[in-house]
Every structure is written in structure tokens, then in C-alpha cells.
Design a protein around this motif. Structure first.
Motif: not given
Length: 250
Positions: A182-187, A215-228
């Protein structure tokens, strides 16, 4: 199956209810509702709509109930959990998921399940599931979140792409980006994007990390979380506390 003469009886968690719903096309779904114990806020409860209710609803609802008792410690505030179930009596749940959670045909030539019914499923959520839930309980329409995993995670991102007005917060766990990107415009930071450390099939981890970076180019990036240590199947359960913090506004 337990001996019917034994002292064991079926167990039903308190403050949970379920009802059937049927679409105009005759598709049957179950809608489950779990509410926090106590009076609702003046504007109603914030809510979390959970796709794949047959797998995820009980775990999310139980965690929400437990963690919201100490929000100052857990970061999880009281909220309503709404589970959306496919009806097992109408055929394969995996077929139903592939149809309802995708907007486009599968790119893999040997794929045989149906696809492309996501727009109808969105209408079901907006026109039937949400009104049924709000009729049953005081819910805040301005504080609702959507959670999906795998193909359900893809549905979350495609809905964010097409209808960013439908939910205030979005939770996409291990989205099937191999199907479509999907496009990242609204992310932005309204989106929590989670995955498991061990998700290497179909380059899941690499695709998700690349999508988040774009998606993180506008300074309001999605919250990215990895489950170890988590794989594709265990990742959503490992990330439930993080998902609840995000959905409840933390």
C-alpha cells in the motif's frame, strides 16, 4: 470432550457478549464485545476493533481487562474490545479471510483462494458492525482503533490508504506486504506497525522495515515494534500490550 457427568461446566468470562450479524449478501459474522468494569468516560469508551476474532479476541480482551486495572503502571487505559468473527459454518475461514482482507488479486499464480472483497468488508464494519456495537455500549466514535494480523494487517494498511477517516488509530501486525504494498501517504504516528524477529518467509521482516522507512519521511513516522524471538504466528500475541497502549491513547 469432557465427560458430561463431570463437575466441570463451560466457562464464560464476565463482561463479554456476542451476537450474530449477516450482510446483505448473506455472509454471516459474529460480533463480540468486551467492556471494562466501571463507568464509561463522558464521551464513551475508546474502542479497539480486532479482526480474526476466532484467534485474537479472547487474548486481546483478557489482556485489556487485566492491564487496564493499573494504567499508571501498564500504560493501558480502559477501553472496549470488539471482535469480528467469520462464521465457520459457511466454509473455510482462510477462504473468508483471503476474500475479506484483500483489495486485489493475489500476485502468486498458484493461489486458489478468493480475493478482492475488502471494500464490501469495510462497508460491513462501518454500516453494520460499528452501529451494532454502539447500540450495545457507549463508545466514543472519535477514539476507535483497528487491529489486524497477517492478511488482516494488510487490510489495516489498505484501509488506512483508502479511508484514513474511519479510525483514529491503526495497528497492523505482520502485514502481508508480499500480496500488495500500500501507499505510505497516510502512514504516520497514528499507526503501530509490528512484526516478529523471526519473520523471514517471503521476506516479511525486510518488507515491513522497508515500508516503515519509506513512511517516516515527514517527521511523524509510524511506531515500528519488533517482537524479539517471535515468528509470524506468535508475533501478534507478543505485541498485545504494545497494541493496547497504542489503541488506548498512550
Amino acid at each position: 470432550m469432557l465427560d458430561p457427568t463431570s463437575p466441570w461446566t463451560p466457562f464464560q468470562p464476565q463482561r463479554q457478549w456476542m451476537r450474530p450479524l449477516e450482510t446483505p449478501a448473506g455472509r454471516r459474522h459474529g460480533l463480540a464485545l468486551s467492556l471494562h468494569d466501571g463507568p464509561p468516560p463522558p464521551d464513551g469508551w475508546p474502542s479497539l476493533v480486532v479482526l480474526d476474532g476466532h484467534r485474537l479476541f479472547q487474548a486481546v480482551a483478557a489482556a485489556a481487562s487485566a492491564l487496564a486495572t493499573r494504567p499508571e503502571k501498564t500504560g493501558v487505559r480502559p477501553l472496549a474490545v470488539i471482535g469480528v468473527f467469520h462464521d465457520e459454518t459457511q466454509g473455510s475461514i482462510e477462504d473468508a479471510r483471503a476474500l475479506d482482507f484483500t483489495d486485489a488479486p493475489c500476485p502468486e499464480p498458484d493461489w486458489t483462494r478468493p480475493s478482492g472483497g475488502a471494500e464490501a468488508f469495510r462497508r460491513f464494519l462501518v454500516e453494520q458492525a460499528w452501529p451494532a456495537a454502539t447500540h450495545a455500549a457507549p463508545l466514543d466514535g472519535d477514539r476507535r482503533a483497528l487491529l489486524g494480523h497477517s492478511l488482516g494487517g494488510l487490510f489495516v494498511l489498505e484501509t488506512l490508504e483508502r479511508r484514513p477517516d474511519l479510525f483514529a488509530r491503526w495497528i497492523s501486525l505482520s502485514p502481508s506486504l508480499w500480496w500488495r504494498t500500500p501507499a505510505v501517504d497516510n502512514a504516520d504516528d497514528r499507526l503501530l506497525l509490528g512484526y516478529g524477529e523471526g519473520e523471514t518467509g517471503r521476506d516479511m521482516r525486510g518488507r515491513i522495515e522497508a515500508w516503515a522507512a519509506e513512511a517516516g519521511g515527514d517527521g511523524h513516522a509510524p511506531r515500528l515494534r519488533m517482537a524479539a524471538g517471535a515468528d509470524h504466528g506468535s508475533a501478534p500475541f507478543a505485541l498485545i500490550p504494545e497494541a493496547l497502549r497504542h489503541a488506548s491513547g498512550a
